[in-house]
Design an enzyme around this catalytic site. Sequence first.
Site, PDB file in Angstrom:
ATOM      1  N   HIS A 121      49.283   7.752 -10.476  1.00 56.80           N
ATOM      2  CA  HIS A 121      48.368   6.907  -9.695  1.00 56.80           C
ATOM      3  C   HIS A 121      49.232   6.092  -8.739  1.00 56.80           C
ATOM      4  CE1 HIS A 121      45.632   3.527  -8.866  1.00 56.80           C
ATOM      5  NE2 HIS A 121      44.635   4.249  -9.362  1.00 56.80           N
ATOM      6  N   ASP A 197      52.357   4.045 -17.741  1.00 56.19           N
ATOM      7  CA  ASP A 197      51.017   3.669 -17.305  1.00 56.19           C
ATOM      8  C   ASP A 197      50.050   4.228 -18.345  1.00 56.19           C
ATOM      9  OD1 ASP A 197      48.463   3.578 -16.248  1.00 56.19           O
ATOM     10  OD2 ASP A 197      48.954   4.622 -14.386  1.00 56.19           O
ATOM     11  N   GLN A 200      44.773   5.396 -18.709  1.00 61.58           N
ATOM     12  CA  GLN A 200      43.837   6.443 -19.102  1.00 61.58           C
ATOM     13  C   GLN A 200      44.004   6.873 -20.555  1.00 61.58           C
ATOM     14  OE1 GLN A 200      41.398   7.199 -17.221  1.00 61.58           O
ATOM     15  NE2 GLN A 200      42.151   6.180 -15.380  1.00 61.58           N
ATOM     16  N   LYS A 223      39.313  -0.262 -18.847  1.00 60.69           N
ATOM     17  CA  LYS A 223      39.402   1.162 -19.185  1.00 60.69           C
ATOM     18  C   LYS A 223      39.149   1.381 -20.678  1.00 60.69           C
ATOM     19  CE  LYS A 223      41.369   2.132 -15.065  1.00 60.69           C
ATOM     20  NZ  LYS A 223      40.775   2.946 -14.002  1.00 60.69           N
ATOM     21  N   CYS A 361      43.421   7.680  -5.621  1.00 58.64           N
ATOM     22  CA  CYS A 361      44.735   7.007  -5.612  1.00 58.64           C
ATOM     23  C   CYS A 361      45.820   7.935  -6.170  1.00 58.64           C
ATOM     24  CB  CYS A 361      44.684   5.711  -6.420  1.00 58.64           C
ATOM     25  SG  CYS A 361      43.606   4.449  -5.711  1.00 58.64           S
TER      26      CYS A 361
END
Length: 409
Positions: A121, A197, A200, A223, A361
């Site tokens: 991302h 990251d 997700q 999220k 993104c």
Amino acid sequence: MKTQEELRRDFPLLQRRVYGRQLVYLDNAATTQLPGRVMDAMCGHMRKSNANVHRGAYCLSEESTRLLEQAREKVCGYLGAHGAGEIVFTGGTTDSVNMVARGLEPGLTEGDEIVVSSLEHHSNFVPWQQLAARRGCAFRVVPCPDGEFDMRAFEAVLGETTKVVAVASVSNLTGSVLPIAEITRKAHEKGAVVVVDGAQAVRHRPGDIRESGCDFYCFSAHKMCGCSGIGVLYGKRARMETLSPTAFGGGMVKTVTPHNTTMEELPYRLEAGTPNFIGASALGAAVDYLKETGADEIARIERALTAQLWERLGAVDGVRILGSPEKREGIVSFVVKGVHSYDIAALLDKQGVAVRSGTHCAQVALRELGAQHAVRASVAFYNTEEEIDILCRALEKSIRMLKSYGGGL
């Protein structure tokens, strides 16, 4: 264990109708919905204990502070961190990544290398790209052909000058599951810091931190059934100690004189200003909800739905699914030849189906996969097989309509 119908009743927005149709919400990679109890936690904090935290020597402030710190402890337990000092509240994943990048900057010099994957991302790509430019570092992008992380290419890039490796646990474009534990092991052999990251992944892979041994882990509450505007930066205590504060103000200072300022201990020295204490209460409630539902159960449901989503979408005439990674979780993005992704998403919306369109993104990943834009459908544990069938029928209808009018771009 709750049935799927019982789970859905926990989420008020899922009962909504749009354009006269029952809402089918399949944009969970962007934002998950909130259970009623999370909204109750937010409203309860505002109604009963709304006061600024820390140092307030009165009942409301003490209550508010206690709720904030309870949320920190809950996140700590959820992630399997070793102490609350490893949990810093931020504005979200983007804020967390930038905090690490800026915090590590003083230790980087010209000639050092920063490594990312092509699936990142922009929030875990651009901050490192810009940091490399500022410090004269080499910026290396590991290819991910067809959505699969290229481990050989990664090994070829790694070297004694590699200082930072930043990768997503799960791609927000393809749903590809990256081998974080192996990436971390190989990066650590070279002495590099690993930043993950987890936006997700955090909802269904809370064991990422323990299993991978990564140094930093970033995610957003929205999220994982919390609210927007708050996120978390996890870091190993020893690594967190090396981060230079990137924002200065109230809350993070211990002593201020005309000539010098001393900082508070972790985590407070990295939390300048008034924290989002209402958002923290919501995050704490979201963690409780996810733990009660069970990470294994959430993962089981979402993997089954993802498999169905991939199979059903792949059977729609004219659809090309982006990427074919060995492991995929929660997300399937696709293109339709001769049709713009926005047109597809707009027509699906009119049929009550919410998906996302555009570049997500992830422009580097899109170009690598031979696309300029895509439609993305993403599931959560409260979705159903019936909703995926509704999506696919609506998609087939939309494609027929657009083809008949020569639509798209």
